[in-house]
Design a protein around this motif. Structure first.
Motif, short mmCIF file in Angstrom:
data_model
loop_
_atom_site.label_atom_id
_atom_site.label_comp_id
_atom_site.label_asym_id
_atom_site.label_seq_id
_atom_site.Cartn_x
_atom_site.Cartn_y
_atom_site.Cartn_z
N GLN A 196 7.69 -0.33 6.92
CA GLN A 196 7.07 0.88 6.39
C GLN A 196 8.21 1.82 6.01
N THR A 234 -4.50 6.70 0.27
CA THR A 234 -3.76 5.44 0.25
C THR A 234 -4.31 4.58 -0.88
N ASN A 247 5.32 3.97 2.01
CA ASN A 247 5.07 2.64 1.46
C ASN A 247 4.93 1.65 2.60
N TYR A 248 3.87 0.86 2.54
CA TYR A 248 3.61 -0.16 3.55
C TYR A 248 3.90 -1.52 2.95
N LEU A 295 0.86 -1.18 0.00
CA LEU A 295 0.00 0.00 0.00
C LEU A 295 0.90 1.23 0.00
N THR A 296 0.43 2.30 -0.64
CA THR A 296 1.20 3.54 -0.71
C THR A 296 0.30 4.72 -0.43
N HIS A 297 0.83 5.62 0.38
CA HIS A 297 0.12 6.88 0.63
C HIS A 297 1.00 8.01 0.12
N PHE A 345 -4.98 3.54 7.23
CA PHE A 345 -4.86 3.86 5.81
C PHE A 345 -5.92 4.88 5.44
N GLU A 380 5.95 10.25 0.27
CA GLU A 380 5.39 8.94 -0.06
C GLU A 380 5.67 7.98 1.10
N TYR A 402 -7.17 -2.57 4.26
CA TYR A 402 -7.17 -1.33 3.47
C TYR A 402 -8.55 -0.66 3.52
#
Length: 192
Positions: free
Chosen positions: A49, A151, A43-44, A30-32, A147, A41, A141
């Motif tokens: 993380q 995200t 990244n999970y 997952l990316t926020h 999130f 940015e 998610y």
């Protein structure tokens, strides 16, 4: 089954397995992204993380960061990681079995048809933990407040879904081939 059939199965399985391993280790499930005013940015991954602003990675989820304040979040996230590890172990065993049959001489390959036609179970055992991990991450998610808006799913999530789809198709194809295929060893008679 001719050697070409084993090679095709081996190649397709290796593609699926490579995607599975990449999804396991690449921290981009997952990316926020925060585009303005300063690009950032987060990244999970299944185990860490990573922040683009600081350039460092931390273990994820961590109790110290309040990642586990939601009931069951950490347990589910860790279960997703464990499922991917289980799939990787089963995948390694399947590759060893396929190599063993492929590298043997013709008579053993003909007898190995039983093993390879039974390998659909192992290929499916690679797909099932991946499907479970995929489902857990998708569930978290959609339900977790960790999130927040912005995200999105990223590369590892997509690679995982392609991997389990390919493994499922390969498994079903091997199962179908074992039912409708006529291996040569059934009709082989020795002439003395």
């Amino acid at each position: 089954m001719p050697l070409l059939g084993y090679v095709v199965v081996f190649f397709l399985f290796c593609c699926s397995y490579a995607l599975n391993l990449t999804a396991l280790f690449l921290p981009k499930w997952l990316t926020h992204i925060i585009p303005k005013p300063f690009y950032s940015e987060t990244n999970y991954g299944l185990f860490k993380q990573c922040q683009s602003l600081t350039g460092d990675c931390q273990p994820f989820p961590r109790v110290a960061n309040d990642d586990c304040k939601e009931e069951g979040f950490c347990e589910l996230w860790r279960a997703a990681g464990a499922g991917m590890i289980l799939g990787a172990v089963v995948g390694t065993l399947t590759i060893v079995a396929l190599l063993g049959v492929m590298c043997s001489h013709r008579e053993k390959r003909e007898r190995g048809w039983k093993l390879v036609s039974g390998l659909f179970t192992y290929v499916l055992l690679l797909a099932v933990p991946s499907i479970i991990s995929f489902s857990i991450i998708a569930y978290l998610y959609n339900t977790s407040s960790i999130f927040y808006s912005g995200t999105k799913y990223d590369q590892s999530f997509i690679m995982n879904s392609v991997s389990w789809c390919l493994s499922t198709i390969l498994s079903l194809s091997m199962l179908l081939a074992s039912f409708i295929g006529n291996p040569d060893y059934h009709y082989y008679e020795r002439l003395d």
